[in-house]
Design a protein around this motif. Structure first.
Motif, PDB file in Angstrom:
ATOM      1  N   LEU A 190      -2.602   4.867   6.028  1.00  0.00           N
ATOM      2  CA  LEU A 190      -3.875   5.183   5.564  1.00  0.00           C
ATOM      3  C   LEU A 190      -4.798   4.947   6.473  1.00  0.00           C
ATOM      4  CD1 LEU A 190      -3.752   2.936   1.834  1.00  0.00           C
ATOM      5  CD2 LEU A 190      -3.208   5.279   2.504  1.00  0.00           C
ATOM      6  N   ARG A 191      -4.560   4.343   7.912  1.00  0.00           N
ATOM      7  CA  ARG A 191      -5.462   4.354   8.827  1.00  0.00           C
ATOM      8  C   ARG A 191      -5.160   5.169  10.024  1.00  0.00           C
ATOM      9  NH1 ARG A 191      -4.813  -1.523   7.518  1.00  0.00           N
ATOM     10  NH2 ARG A 191      -3.333  -1.662   9.146  1.00  0.00           N
ATOM     11  N   GLU A 215      -8.731   3.135   0.008  1.00  0.00           N
ATOM     12  CA  GLU A 215      -8.400   2.502   1.323  1.00  0.00           C
ATOM     13  C   GLU A 215      -8.183   3.668   2.295  1.00  0.00           C
ATOM     14  OE1 GLU A 215      -5.772  -0.815   1.721  1.00  0.00           O
ATOM     15  OE2 GLU A 215      -6.604  -1.806  -0.139  1.00  0.00           O
ATOM     16  N   ARG A 248       5.030  -3.582   2.708  1.00  0.00           N
ATOM     17  CA  ARG A 248       3.882  -2.770   2.084  1.00  0.00           C
ATOM     18  C   ARG A 248       2.990  -2.625   3.194  1.00  0.00           C
ATOM     19  NH1 ARG A 248       3.193  -2.414  -3.458  1.00  0.00           N
ATOM     20  NH2 ARG A 248       4.811  -3.307  -4.661  1.00  0.00           N
ATOM     21  N   ALA A 249       2.920  -3.178   4.319  1.00  0.00           N
ATOM     22  CA  ALA A 249       2.093  -3.105   5.493  1.00  0.00           C
ATOM     23  C   ALA A 249       2.286  -1.806   6.010  1.00  0.00           C
ATOM     24  CB  ALA A 249       2.384  -4.293   6.729  1.00  0.00           C
ATOM     25  N   SER A 259      -0.295   0.335   4.381  1.00  0.00           N
ATOM     26  CA  SER A 259      -1.720   0.065   4.817  1.00  0.00           C
ATOM     27  C   SER A 259      -1.833   0.981   6.310  1.00  0.00           C
ATOM     28  CB  SER A 259      -2.059  -1.306   4.923  1.00  0.00           C
ATOM     29  OG  SER A 259      -1.845  -1.807   3.573  1.00  0.00           O
ATOM     30  N   GLU A 260      -0.738   0.684   7.180  1.00  0.00           N
ATOM     31  CA  GLU A 260      -1.167   1.389   8.326  1.00  0.00           C
ATOM     32  C   GLU A 260      -1.193   3.080   8.193  1.00  0.00           C
ATOM     33  OE1 GLU A 260      -1.658   0.791  12.204  1.00  0.00           O
ATOM     34  OE2 GLU A 260      -1.392  -0.930  10.865  1.00  0.00           O
ATOM     35  N   LEU A 262      -5.098   2.745  -4.860  1.00  0.00           N
ATOM     36  CA  LEU A 262      -4.965   2.121  -3.793  1.00  0.00           C
ATOM     37  C   LEU A 262      -5.379   2.859  -2.426  1.00  0.00           C
ATOM     38  CD1 LEU A 262      -4.368  -0.559  -1.699  1.00  0.00           C
ATOM     39  CD2 LEU A 262      -2.020   0.313  -1.780  1.00  0.00           C
ATOM     40  N   GLN A 304       2.889  -2.100  13.229  1.00  0.00           N
ATOM     41  CA  GLN A 304       1.754  -1.346  13.614  1.00  0.00           C
ATOM     42  C   GLN A 304       2.547  -0.523  15.077  1.00  0.00           C
ATOM     43  OE1 GLN A 304      -1.453  -3.179  15.801  1.00  0.00           O
ATOM     44  NE2 GLN A 304      -2.832  -1.531  15.267  1.00  0.00           N
TER      45      GLN A 304
END
Length: 421
Positions: A197-198, A221, A190-191, A194-195, A217, A8
């Protein structure tokens, strides 16, 4: 980068740097951007041996992961493909700069002059899998359109993408543009995806390039807007009025030139009258080229074909496999494509202007082609220099996404002490 907090923090730092770079790029001169792209092209060619060494590491990793031959082909670079990357960078450099272009200009009775002008989107996030050339294409197109970009390449192309990215940064440095204009996420974790995408506070649009799993995905998401296509289920329809020799050339090229790209043909539809007149020549050509032809009904009588499962129609094979079916005329072909297609690219082979017009009018795929291969579904082949992807949605961008499609617009309104009554 072992825990979520580290990822993050890493991504927040990248996002903040990209946003600052985007503010500077928004008014960077066309000459400065041109210089950065030409500098990057020269650096890629000079560093080709290092890039090939990095690619060899990735190919070894791919073999360990048992990647399919098609995926290995997407990953593999050689000197010819590096020359293609260099040519792509130069081609994007030579494109007209879209930023600041006046799209429309009008006067109102109130005395106002109003202009609609192209402007960068801001920060683009690109998430892609094995093709390392996307690093150069996406970096170049975002720079040309005045956008900063955050690149997250696949684990398979990790080393190659880093080597190419270093060349892009050298181009930025030589042109005195912010190095954070083109950033590559420096982890396989892979985190980080996800980060991204936010990251609504930093990223204005996400472009995923890869297989159905990745794109699905991202689409499910992402909180950031997305330009994407889920699959490239591309059809070729051989009409009753098709020229035989043209059809033979196009069908073979559409399927076999490169099977692992999204513009590869995955389904061949043959009009019954064409089949009655010419026989199974299109199927036989594919079989001779080593393509597995999955079919049904009358076509199963062709030696070498195999019975298709119901799910083979509407399937993206990305391999030397194609589904084939006989249809009764253009309307039946259209109905089949509407049911099984992914609104990517469809081709019709016909000498009839009326039939071609009906095909073009009644299908709503992003790209419709007459008498040419579906493998032309590519921004470079559209004169865009390169592409960041093919968009099949209907909001903002559609088809090949080049520099112009990576812009938005703003209104510039001029008065002369003008007040509203």
């Amino acid at each position: 980068m072992k825990d979520g907090e580290d990822i993050q923090a890493l991504m927040s730092g990248i996002g903040a740097a990209a946003k600052a770079a985007a503010a500077e790029l928004a008014y960077a001169s066309p000459e400065r951007k041109y210089a950065a792209l030409i500098g990057a092209a020269e650096t890629v060619w000079a560093a080709r041996e290092d890039i090939l060494l990095a690619n060899a590491e990735d190919l070894a990793f791919g073999r360990e992961k048992d990647l399919t031959p098609a995926m290995m082909d997407r990953l593999m670079l050689n000197e010819h493909r590096i020359r293609g990357i260099v040519d792509g960078l130069r081609s994007v450099a030579e494109q007209k700069d879209p930023v600041g272009e006046v799209i429309a200009d009008w006067d109102m009775a109130s005395g106002l002059n109003i202009k609609r002008v192209r402007t960068p989107m801001g920060v683009v996030g690109v998430i892609y899998e094995s093709r390392p050339n996307v690093t150069a294409d996406a970096g170049a197109l975002c720079l040309k359109s005045g956008n900063a970009v955050i690149l997250r390449g696949g684990s398979e192309s990790f080393h190659t993408s880093r080597a190419i990215h270093e060349c892009l940064v050298e181009g930025l440095r030589s042109a005195h543009l912010p190095e954070a204009a083109i950033q590559l996420v420096p982890t396989r974790d892979r985190a980080a995806v996800s980060e991204m995408l936010r990251m609504v506070e930093y990223i204005d649009v996400i472009v995923p390039r890869g297989g159905k799993g990745l794109v699905g995905l991202v689409q499910s998401e992402a909180r950031v807007p997305v330009f994407a296509h889920l699959e490239g289920i591309c059809h070729v329809y051989a009409d009753r009025d098709a020229d035989l020799e043209k059809a033979r050339r196009v069908v073979l090229n559409a399927k076999t030139r490169r099977t692992g790209i999204c513009g590869a043909a995955e389904c061949l539809l043959i009009d019954w009258q064409f089949y009655t007149k010419h026989g199974a020549v299109l199927i036989e050509d594919l079989l001779k080229a080593g393509v597995e032809v999955r079919t049904e009904g009358e076509l199963l009588k062709v030696p070498g074909t195999v019975k298709a499962a119901p799910e083979d129609f509407g399937r993206e094979f990305l391999d030397m496999v194609i589904a084939a079916k006989l249809v009764d005329g253009v309307d039946e072909a259209i109905a089949h494509i509407r049911k099984y297609g992914s609104q990517h690219t469809e081709a019709i082979l016909t000498e009839s202007d009326a039939t071609a017009a009906r095909f073009f009018e009644r299908l709503d795929s992003a790209i419709l082609i007459r008498n040419a291969s579906t493998q032309f579904a590519d921004g470079g082949e559209f004169g865009m220099g390169a592409e960041i992807g093919i968009a099949t949605g209907k909001m903002h961008a559609r088809g090949p996404v080049g520099a112009e499609q990576l812009t938005s617009f703003k209104y510039l309104v001029t008065g002369d002490g003008t007040i509203r009554a």
